[in-house]
Design an enzyme around this catalytic site. Structure first.
Site, PDB file in Angstrom:
ATOM      1  N   GLU A 221      39.007  28.494  46.646  1.00 35.69           N
ATOM      2  CA  GLU A 221      39.230  27.803  45.374  1.00 35.69           C
ATOM      3  C   GLU A 221      37.929  27.646  44.598  1.00 35.69           C
ATOM      4  O   GLU A 221      37.883  27.842  43.378  1.00 35.69           O
ATOM      5  CB  GLU A 221      39.874  26.429  45.626  1.00 35.69           C
TER       6      GLU A 221
ATOM      7  N   CYS B  79      36.874  31.109  43.249  1.00 37.28           N
ATOM      8  CA  CYS B  79      37.695  31.542  42.119  1.00 37.28           C
ATOM      9  C   CYS B  79      37.209  30.923  40.814  1.00 37.28           C
ATOM     10  O   CYS B  79      37.327  31.534  39.748  1.00 37.28           O
ATOM     11  CB  CYS B  79      39.163  31.192  42.363  1.00 37.28           C
ATOM     12  N   LYS B  80      36.666  29.719  40.890  1.00 34.07           N
ATOM     13  CA  LYS B  80      36.140  29.078  39.685  1.00 34.07           C
ATOM     14  C   LYS B  80      34.785  29.651  39.285  1.00 34.07           C
ATOM     15  O   LYS B  80      34.508  29.852  38.106  1.00 34.07           O
ATOM     16  CB  LYS B  80      36.033  27.573  39.917  1.00 34.07           C
TER      17      LYS B  80
ATOM     18  N   CYS C 225      30.390  50.381  42.674  1.00 36.51           N
ATOM     19  CA  CYS C 225      30.342  49.839  41.317  1.00 36.51           C
ATOM     20  C   CYS C 225      29.549  50.677  40.316  1.00 36.51           C
ATOM     21  O   CYS C 225      29.765  50.551  39.114  1.00 36.51           O
ATOM     22  CB  CYS C 225      29.780  48.423  41.350  1.00 36.51           C
TER      23      CYS C 225
ATOM     24  N   PHE D 213      37.595  40.900  42.768  1.00 30.95           N
ATOM     25  CA  PHE D 213      37.936  42.292  42.491  1.00 30.95           C
ATOM     26  C   PHE D 213      39.362  42.478  41.995  1.00 30.95           C
ATOM     27  O   PHE D 213      40.276  41.742  42.371  1.00 30.95           O
ATOM     28  CB  PHE D 213      37.712  43.154  43.739  1.00 30.95           C
ATOM     29  N   GLY D 214      39.540  43.506  41.152  1.00 31.21           N
ATOM     30  CA  GLY D 214      40.843  43.850  40.611  1.00 31.21           C
ATOM     31  C   GLY D 214      41.083  45.342  40.662  1.00 31.21           C
ATOM     32  O   GLY D 214      40.231  46.115  41.103  1.00 31.21           O
ATOM     33  N   ASP D 215      42.261  45.757  40.190  1.00 35.38           N
ATOM     34  CA  ASP D 215      42.675  47.164  40.227  1.00 35.38           C
ATOM     35  C   ASP D 215      42.850  47.702  38.806  1.00 35.38           C
ATOM     36  O   ASP D 215      43.199  46.952  37.886  1.00 35.38           O
ATOM     37  CB  ASP D 215      44.005  47.299  40.972  1.00 35.38           C
TER      38      ASP D 215
ATOM     39  N   HIS E 205      27.629  46.685  33.685  1.00 37.98           N
ATOM     40  CA  HIS E 205      28.702  46.483  34.658  1.00 37.98           C
ATOM     41  C   HIS E 205      28.622  45.061  35.194  1.00 37.98           C
ATOM     42  O   HIS E 205      27.597  44.659  35.753  1.00 37.98           O
ATOM     43  CB  HIS E 205      28.580  47.470  35.816  1.00 37.98           C
TER      44      HIS E 205
ATOM     45  N   GLY F 123      29.051  43.056  37.847  1.00 39.65           N
ATOM     46  CA  GLY F 123      29.322  42.951  39.270  1.00 39.65           C
ATOM     47  C   GLY F 123      29.745  41.554  39.662  1.00 39.65           C
ATOM     48  O   GLY F 123      30.529  41.353  40.579  1.00 39.65           O
TER      49      GLY F 123
ATOM     50  N   PRO G 246      29.069  37.087  37.999  1.00 37.96           N
ATOM     51  CA  PRO G 246      28.328  36.280  37.035  1.00 37.96           C
ATOM     52  C   PRO G 246      26.870  36.074  37.392  1.00 37.96           C
ATOM     53  O   PRO G 246      26.015  35.973  36.504  1.00 37.96           O
ATOM     54  CB  PRO G 246      29.108  34.951  37.019  1.00 37.96           C
ATOM     55  N   ALA G 247      26.541  36.024  38.683  1.00 38.01           N
ATOM     56  CA  ALA G 247      25.144  35.807  39.087  1.00 38.01           C
ATOM     57  C   ALA G 247      24.250  36.941  38.606  1.00 38.01           C
ATOM     58  O   ALA G 247      23.127  36.715  38.135  1.00 38.01           O
ATOM     59  CB  ALA G 247      25.054  35.655  40.604  1.00 38.01           C
TER      60      ALA G 247
ATOM     61  N   ASN H 249      36.098  42.366  38.597  1.00 39.81           N
ATOM     62  CA  ASN H 249      35.258  43.529  38.898  1.00 39.81           C
ATOM     63  C   ASN H 249      36.177  44.635  39.420  1.00 39.81           C
ATOM     64  O   ASN H 249      36.724  44.528  40.507  1.00 39.81           O
ATOM     65  CB  ASN H 249      34.213  43.150  39.948  1.00 39.81           C
TER      66      ASN H 249
END
Length: 391
Positions: free
Chosen positions: A65, A68-69, A172, A223-225, A311, A313, A315-316, A344
């Site tokens: 959780e 995710c934030k 990436c 990560f996403g698709d 890109h 990767g 937020p950091a 990402n």
């Protein structure tokens, strides 16, 4: 499967662009993207992930959780679904050898998304698919022989003598690598038109949460698709093609003794990733010199005189880049927006950033002439291209 570009329809710009491409230099002539049908709001992810993996560890749930934030992601597309987990329950069982099942899902899903993105791109380009002379296909999400490049060429109805390049498991930075390869092909084969397609899914890396694998939670939160496609060529045909970016100069560089900072291994359970905590710092320590090397080719010195397609990767990395180069806050808006909307998506994400950048450049009536496209990945490898806006 949904395929979209900026407004869902082919776009042609009959008026002369503000800037003329340099003769013989590669340009981006069209873009397209595609996603699986399932869109997951970030606020729904945790409950669904723990339900599907049958995990009841409250400490792990609270950690996810928090992650995710901090990722800043709002929505992501995913191939994984309840239907898939009902058919393959072993995917959510710790220690199960599932590489065959994962590939049975991933291979066709990656190709379907690649087809959707390529069709959208060709539609925007406005020329027949038979005019494509080369394919560069990028994916870290499928494994088979022959590769997706051949399946894509066949299903698009391309000529059987189309030149094919397959780039596997770059991670990436793969999208910018693909741009560099496509640029070289286009500039060394006058009249050629190169279809560069990238397609990624997280199926190979999906697994139940485990305290011994903290990076799995980062992946679940980040990560996403999806897929993306661009067409690259030199000397655009007046009235028939609409270039918006020129690929001026490209550099790839690896950082010595960093090959273990991002570590991915294929096993019977899929792909296992380990991500070093020092990744953002390593990028921060080396990025200024790398950017200056690219900028020197156009005599550029001020980072804030450029537009930036980076890109995202995570937020950091964006925060470190912004701070190290003392960039104005808005310079990385397109990268942050792509991360927020799609997560990402590995090699694809740079093209989502570029599409948002295209919108911004048109909105501002051109704006900065020069920019940088950057991506980072295993190695640690830097990929960069000095790009020029033609808007």
């Amino acid at each position: 499967m949904s395929a979209t570009n900026s407004n869902g329809a082919p776009k042609h710009y009959p008026s002369v662009t503000k800037r003329v491409p340099m003769p013989g230099k590669a340009t981006i002539l069209a873009m397209g993207k595609a996603f699986p049908s399932q869109l997951i709001p970030q606020e729904c992810l945790v409950e669904g992930y723990f339900r599907d993996t049958k995990c009841d560890d409250l400490a792990i749930k609270e950690k996810l959780e928090r992650l995710c934030k901090t990722t800043t992601v709002k929505t992501r597309y995913t191939v994984m679904s309840k239907e898939i987990l009902d058919k393959y329950p072993e995917l959510a069982t710790e220690g199960s050898p599932t590489i065959k099942q994962r590939l049975d899902i991933a291979n066709p899903a990656v190709l379907e998304m690649a087809m959707g993105a390529s069709i959208a791109c060709i539609k925007e380009w406005g020329r027949p698919a038979g005019d494509i002379t080369h394919i560069v296909y990028v994916s870290s999400s499928e494994i088979r022989l022959p590769g997706g490049d051949l399946y894509l060429a066949s299903q698009l109805g391309l000529r059987n003598d189309v030149g094919r390049v397959m780039l596997y498991f770059l991670g990436c930075y793969g999208g910018v690598t693909g741009l560099r390869i496509a640029k070289d092909i286009a500039e060394n084969n006058p009249g050629s038109r190169v279809l560069l397609t990238t397609s990624e899914t997280t199926i190979l890396g999906f697994r139940p949460p485990n305290k011994e694998r903290p990076y799995d939670l980062v992946g679940a939160a980040l990560f996403g698709d999806g897929a993306a496609a661009v067409i690259i060529g030199t000397d655009p045909l007046t009235g028939k093609e609409s270039p918006f970016l020129e690929l001026n100069y490209a550099v790839q560089q690896f950082l010595p003794d960093t090959h273990n900072v991002i570590d991915g291994r294929l096993s019977e359970e899929g792909i296992n990733f380990k991500l070093g905590r020092d990744l953002p710092q390593r990028i921060e320590d080396n990025i200024e010199e790398f950017c200056k090397k690219l900028m020197a080719k156009a005599g550029l010195k001020n980072f804030n005189d450029l537009f930036w397609a980076v890109h995202p990767g995570g937020p950091a990395i964006l925060n470190r880049l912004e701070s190290t180069l003392n960039l104005s806050t808005e310079k990385l808006d397109c990268s942050r927006r792509a991360l927020m909307d799609f997560g990402n998506v590995s090699s694809n994400t740079i093209f989502y950033v570029m599409e948002y950048m295209k919108e911004e450049l048109k909105k501002r009536g051109g704006g900065e002439e020069w920019g940088l496209a950057l991506a980072f990945g295993p190695g640690i490898t830097f990929e960069g291209i000095l790009i020029r806006s033609l808007e």
